[in-house]
Design a protein around this motif. Structure first.
Motif, mmCIF file in Angstrom:
data_model
loop_
_atom_site.group_PDB
_atom_site.id
_atom_site.type_symbol
_atom_site.label_atom_id
_atom_site.label_comp_id
_atom_site.label_asym_id
_atom_site.label_seq_id
_atom_site.Cartn_x
_atom_site.Cartn_y
_atom_site.Cartn_z
ATOM 1 N N SER A 185 0.820 -1.211 0.000
ATOM 2 C CA SER A 185 0.000 0.000 0.000
ATOM 3 C C SER A 185 0.856 1.265 0.000
ATOM 4 C CB SER A 185 -0.919 0.004 1.220
ATOM 5 O OG SER A 185 -0.167 -0.141 2.409
ATOM 6 N N GLY A 186 2.109 1.129 0.437
ATOM 7 C CA GLY A 186 2.970 2.318 0.504
ATOM 8 C C GLY A 186 2.870 3.051 1.825
ATOM 9 N N ILE A 187 2.281 2.404 2.836
ATOM 10 C CA ILE A 187 2.250 3.040 4.153
ATOM 11 C C ILE A 187 2.886 2.127 5.214
ATOM 12 C CG2 ILE A 187 0.366 4.678 3.739
ATOM 13 C CD1 ILE A 187 -1.549 2.706 5.110
ATOM 14 N N GLY A 188 3.900 1.406 4.801
ATOM 15 C CA GLY A 188 4.751 0.735 5.781
ATOM 16 C C GLY A 188 4.186 -0.525 6.389
ATOM 17 N N SER A 189 3.624 -1.376 5.560
ATOM 18 C CA SER A 189 3.055 -2.610 6.093
ATOM 19 C C SER A 189 4.143 -3.524 6.670
ATOM 20 C CB SER A 189 2.286 -3.342 4.987
ATOM 21 O OG SER A 189 1.680 -4.502 5.491
ATOM 22 N N SER A 190 5.184 -3.765 5.911
ATOM 23 C CA SER A 190 6.257 -4.633 6.416
ATOM 24 C C SER A 190 6.964 -3.989 7.611
ATOM 25 C CB SER A 190 7.266 -4.947 5.308
ATOM 26 O OG SER A 190 7.819 -3.763 4.783
ATOM 27 N N ALA A 191 7.105 -2.673 7.583
ATOM 28 C CA ALA A 191 7.783 -1.984 8.692
ATOM 29 C C ALA A 191 7.016 -2.140 10.001
ATOM 30 C CB ALA A 191 7.955 -0.498 8.359
ATOM 31 N N ALA A 192 5.684 -2.102 9.917
ATOM 32 C CA ALA A 192 4.882 -2.229 11.139
ATOM 33 C C ALA A 192 5.153 -3.571 11.807
ATOM 34 C CB ALA A 192 3.402 -2.073 10.804
ATOM 35 N N SER A 193 5.249 -4.636 11.001
ATOM 36 C CA SER A 193 5.501 -5.968 11.571
ATOM 37 C C SER A 193 6.933 -6.109 12.058
ATOM 38 C CB SER A 193 5.204 -7.041 10.516
ATOM 39 O OG SER A 193 3.851 -6.962 10.110
ATOM 40 N N SER A 194 7.867 -5.583 11.278
ATOM 41 C CA SER A 194 9.278 -5.678 11.650
ATOM 42 C C SER A 194 9.544 -4.921 12.951
ATOM 43 C CB SER A 194 10.164 -5.080 10.544
ATOM 44 O OG SER A 194 9.920 -5.708 9.307
ATOM 45 N N ALA A 195 9.033 -3.693 12.996
ATOM 46 C CA ALA A 195 9.257 -2.867 14.180
ATOM 47 C C ALA A 195 8.495 -3.429 15.382
ATOM 48 C CB ALA A 195 8.830 -1.430 13.893
ATOM 49 N N GLY A 196 7.274 -3.923 15.110
ATOM 50 C CA GLY A 196 6.461 -4.464 16.193
ATOM 51 C C GLY A 196 7.123 -5.658 16.871
ATOM 52 N N ALA A 197 7.681 -6.558 16.065
ATOM 53 C CA ALA A 197 8.300 -7.769 16.634
ATOM 54 C C ALA A 197 9.432 -7.418 17.590
ATOM 55 C CB ALA A 197 8.820 -8.661 15.498
ATOM 56 N N VAL A 198 10.306 -6.508 17.159
ATOM 57 C CA VAL A 198 11.456 -6.195 18.032
ATOM 58 C C VAL A 198 11.040 -5.339 19.217
ATOM 59 C CG1 VAL A 198 13.174 -6.503 16.210
ATOM 60 C CG2 VAL A 198 12.185 -4.229 16.564
ATOM 61 N N PHE A 199 10.028 -4.488 18.998
ATOM 62 C CA PHE A 199 9.556 -3.682 20.124
ATOM 63 C C PHE A 199 8.960 -4.579 21.204
ATOM 64 C CE2 PHE A 199 6.218 -1.607 22.515
ATOM 65 C CZ PHE A 199 6.848 -0.459 22.952
ATOM 66 N N GLY A 200 8.051 -5.468 20.776
ATOM 67 C CA GLY A 200 7.374 -6.339 21.744
ATOM 68 C C GLY A 200 8.345 -7.248 22.474
ATOM 69 N N ALA A 201 9.248 -7.873 21.723
ATOM 70 C CA ALA A 201 10.213 -8.775 22.343
ATOM 71 C C ALA A 201 11.134 -8.022 23.302
ATOM 72 C CB ALA A 201 11.040 -9.472 21.254
ATOM 73 N N ASN A 202 11.483 -6.805 22.930
ATOM 74 C CA ASN A 202 12.343 -5.980 23.788
ATOM 75 C C ASN A 202 11.665 -5.705 25.133
ATOM 76 O OD1 ASN A 202 14.791 -4.305 24.137
ATOM 77 N ND2 ASN A 202 13.382 -2.565 24.040
ATOM 78 N N GLU A 203 10.339 -5.486 25.089
ATOM 79 C CA GLU A 203 9.592 -5.280 26.336
ATOM 80 C C GLU A 203 9.625 -6.554 27.188
ATOM 81 O OE1 GLU A 203 7.785 -2.389 27.430
ATOM 82 O OE2 GLU A 203 8.908 -1.412 25.803
ATOM 83 N N LEU A 204 9.412 -7.712 26.548
ATOM 84 C CA LEU A 204 9.407 -8.976 27.294
ATOM 85 C C LEU A 204 10.783 -9.266 27.900
ATOM 86 C CD1 LEU A 204 7.285 -11.310 24.930
ATOM 87 C CD2 LEU A 204 6.510 -10.082 26.978
ATOM 88 N N LEU A 205 11.813 -8.745 27.272
ATOM 89 C CA LEU A 205 13.184 -8.969 27.756
ATOM 90 C C LEU A 205 13.618 -7.958 28.816
ATOM 91 C CD1 LEU A 205 14.844 -9.758 24.324
ATOM 92 C CD2 LEU A 205 14.934 -11.292 26.316
ATOM 93 N N GLY A 206 12.711 -7.005 29.150
ATOM 94 C CA GLY A 206 13.066 -5.999 30.143
ATOM 95 C C GLY A 206 13.797 -4.805 29.553
ATOM 96 N N LYS A 207 13.557 -4.547 28.309
ATOM 97 C CA LYS A 207 14.069 -3.363 27.605
ATOM 98 C C LYS A 207 15.589 -3.220 27.594
ATOM 99 C CE LYS A 207 10.289 -0.336 28.862
ATOM 100 N NZ LYS A 207 9.785 1.020 28.904
ATOM 101 N N PRO A 208 16.301 -4.203 27.089
ATOM 102 C CA PRO A 208 17.746 -4.018 26.950
ATOM 103 C C PRO A 208 18.108 -2.945 25.915
ATOM 104 C CG PRO A 208 17.042 -6.072 25.909
ATOM 105 C CD PRO A 208 15.867 -5.550 26.675
ATOM 106 N N PHE A 209 17.201 -2.646 24.997
ATOM 107 C CA PHE A 209 17.492 -1.670 23.942
ATOM 108 C C PHE A 209 16.550 -0.474 24.030
ATOM 109 C CE2 PHE A 209 18.547 -5.891 22.108
ATOM 110 C CZ PHE A 209 19.908 -5.707 21.912
ATOM 111 N N THR A 210 17.044 0.696 23.626
ATOM 112 C CA THR A 210 16.165 1.857 23.441
ATOM 113 C C THR A 210 15.395 1.676 22.130
ATOM 114 O OG1 THR A 210 17.776 3.100 22.138
ATOM 115 C CG2 THR A 210 17.894 3.348 24.533
ATOM 116 N N ARG A 211 14.350 2.475 21.989
ATOM 117 C CA ARG A 211 13.591 2.422 20.728
ATOM 118 C C ARG A 211 14.519 2.706 19.541
ATOM 119 N NH1 ARG A 211 7.449 3.596 20.566
ATOM 120 N NH2 ARG A 211 6.724 3.133 22.678
ATOM 121 N N LYS A 212 15.409 3.661 19.715
ATOM 122 C CA LYS A 212 16.303 4.009 18.604
ATOM 123 C C LYS A 212 17.219 2.837 18.254
ATOM 124 C CE LYS A 212 17.603 8.566 17.522
ATOM 125 N NZ LYS A 212 18.293 9.839 17.798
#
Lengths: 310, 310
Positions: B91-118
């Motif tokens: 669609s041109g509004i970041g469909s793959s990016a939403a999934s890619s970013a979501g996976a690492v964001f969610g897992a990072n939360e479950l891991l106790g945030k070893p990484f910043t969002r950046k």
């Protein structure tokens, strides 16, 4: 007010990635001008000290700028101008712009300020047109507004003033060689790769962001010119040595000032700026290139009034 | 925390003059993901609803992004992922990016945030590499950081987040036609004129300045793309009609979202955004082009946590 004496600052245009759009105003380098009301209408250049420049109003950048302004405002008196040049012509730090901007600024004050500083830019651009064949705002905008200026568009004219981070200092070295603007322009290629252009506009975005957020590191990371510098720097003796020396001495970045031959660097604080100046000077000493150096904080005000006579 | 449910927003990349560098995050369009800890180490995609996408971890953008992250952090548990797609692929509004970013964001939360969002951006870029062959941050950066993002440089990665003016709204229309990123890329020319490039980086500077100063008019004046849009827009049905309609209804500017075919406009306030949406919709109704429309304020937060299970 019958007479005004002003300081007309030097400026750096073509700021690295911001070729043709970004410039800044210097504080310690500049000319002085005295502009007086006269009973005889019209514009006369009475005196130019420090440079061999034409006195005929129509052939003088200060003269034509003021004439352009007088087409848009009624003056029931004339103007006499004295110019005391310190900025060398052809140095790449806005010598013609200082005179063009100074003339319209001073006359505007004597007329009771019918124009804002921003409105004066378009008149001063006529002086630039006389000097270089191209009515550009790259130097007259920072001379009039101070700080950093972004010329987003020349036609229609759209200039954005950007405050400088307070601790930002410029070091400028002027090798006393002749480099004609026309030569500096003729070496440019008419096309660039899309890849380089993207890098360049990423850096322009970064530089503007760095200025607004006062992020000196980001300013430094963004001060890269992929497109113009690699070509034009070949015309400037020892360019890479000077640039590398500046970076080694703590500069955030360095590049060609205007269309050269002056080379500028930006850094955080006067102490580093002086160290950079010493390093740059040593390189031209070793190369036997005569030079002048300016160290200056960024001038937040632009043209300044030194004194007035009622 | 054993389970997290998140909202993964759609994003607009290639924002007009900011091709390849500027993006923004939407608020009302996006996917949902649930990520759970598992006793079995590794990453499994358990369910994808709303799209026909590969479940094999190595062939799924969410999977490869998370695998890239797990190369840099020790996890003594595994991850199970469910993806509920609302953003259409292509669609041109970041469909793959939403999934890619979501996976690492969610897992990072479950891991106790070893990484910043950046810090998560570079992992999510591996999902983009799988999707498009190019590990770009144009969409994953705004998805993770919210607001506007400037990818000053991809290598080394240097992303600057820029706050959005509060009243800025986006209207995005997605014509339901297929436009392959590879086709959208192949029409681009490898070189551009220096003149157009200068215009473009002047506008990038103006757009960044407009965002920092919350100057809506300046944002509007800067939202021009001299280089990509004239070529790519030919691949999108009714592009000029849609764009002109948006401008007539009060948009500050409009352009191609990502590599298309979605078309975005920005404006001040929800009311104008809705009016623009109605106007855009009417044009595709008349042309018999099926479409989806999103109206959204700019999302200041990026990916959001919907709920967690302890």
């Amino acid at each position: 007010m019958n007479e005004i004496k002003i300081f007309c600052p030097a400026t750096i245009a073509n700021l690295s990635c911001g070729f043709d759009v970004l410039g800044l105003c210097l504080d310690t380098a500049g000319d002085e001008m005295i502009i007086k009301k006269s009973n005889t209408k019209g514009v006369r250049i009475n005196k130019i000290v420090g440079a061999d420049l034409p006195l005929e109003t129509e052939n003088n950048v200060a003269g034509v700028s003021l004439l352009a302004m007088l087409e848009e405002v009624e003056a029931d008196f004339g103007f006499e101008i004295e110019i005391y040049k310190n900025i060398k012509a052809g140095s790449g730090i806005g010598s013609s712009a200082a005179s063009s901007a100074g003339a319209v600024f001073g006359a505007n004050e004597l007329l009771g300020k019918p124009f804002t500083r921003k409105e004066l830019i378009k008149f001063a651009m006529q002086g630039e047109k006389l000097a270089s064949g191209n009515a550009h705002a790259d130097n007259v905008a920072p001379a009039l507004l101070g700080g950093f200026t972004l010329v987003r568009s020349s036609n229609p004219l759209d200039v954005i003033r950007i405050e400088s981070p307070e601790e930002l200092f410029a070091t400028v070295i002027h090798p006393q060689i002749e480099l004609k603007t026309s030569d500096a322009r003729s070496v440019l290629k008419k096309t660039v790769s899309l890849k380089s252009a993207i890098t360049q506009w990423g850096n322009v975005g970064g530089l503007v962001a760095g200025l607004y957020t006062k992020d000196y590191d980001l300013i430094g990371r963004s001060l890269h010119d992929e497109i113009i510098e690699p070509i034009r720097s070949l015309l400037i003796p020892g360019f890479n040595l000077i640039k590398n020396s500046a970076l080694e001495n703590g500069a955030l970045g360095a590049g060609i000032s205007g269309s050269g031959p002056s080379i500028f660097s930006l850094c955080r604080g006067n102490e580093i700026a002086q160290k950079i100046a010493a390093g740059m000077g040593k390189i031209y000493d070793d190369l036997d290139v005569p030079y002048e150096i300016h160290v200056s904080k960024i001038n937040p005000d632009g043209i300044k009034i030194i004194s007035t006579n009622p």
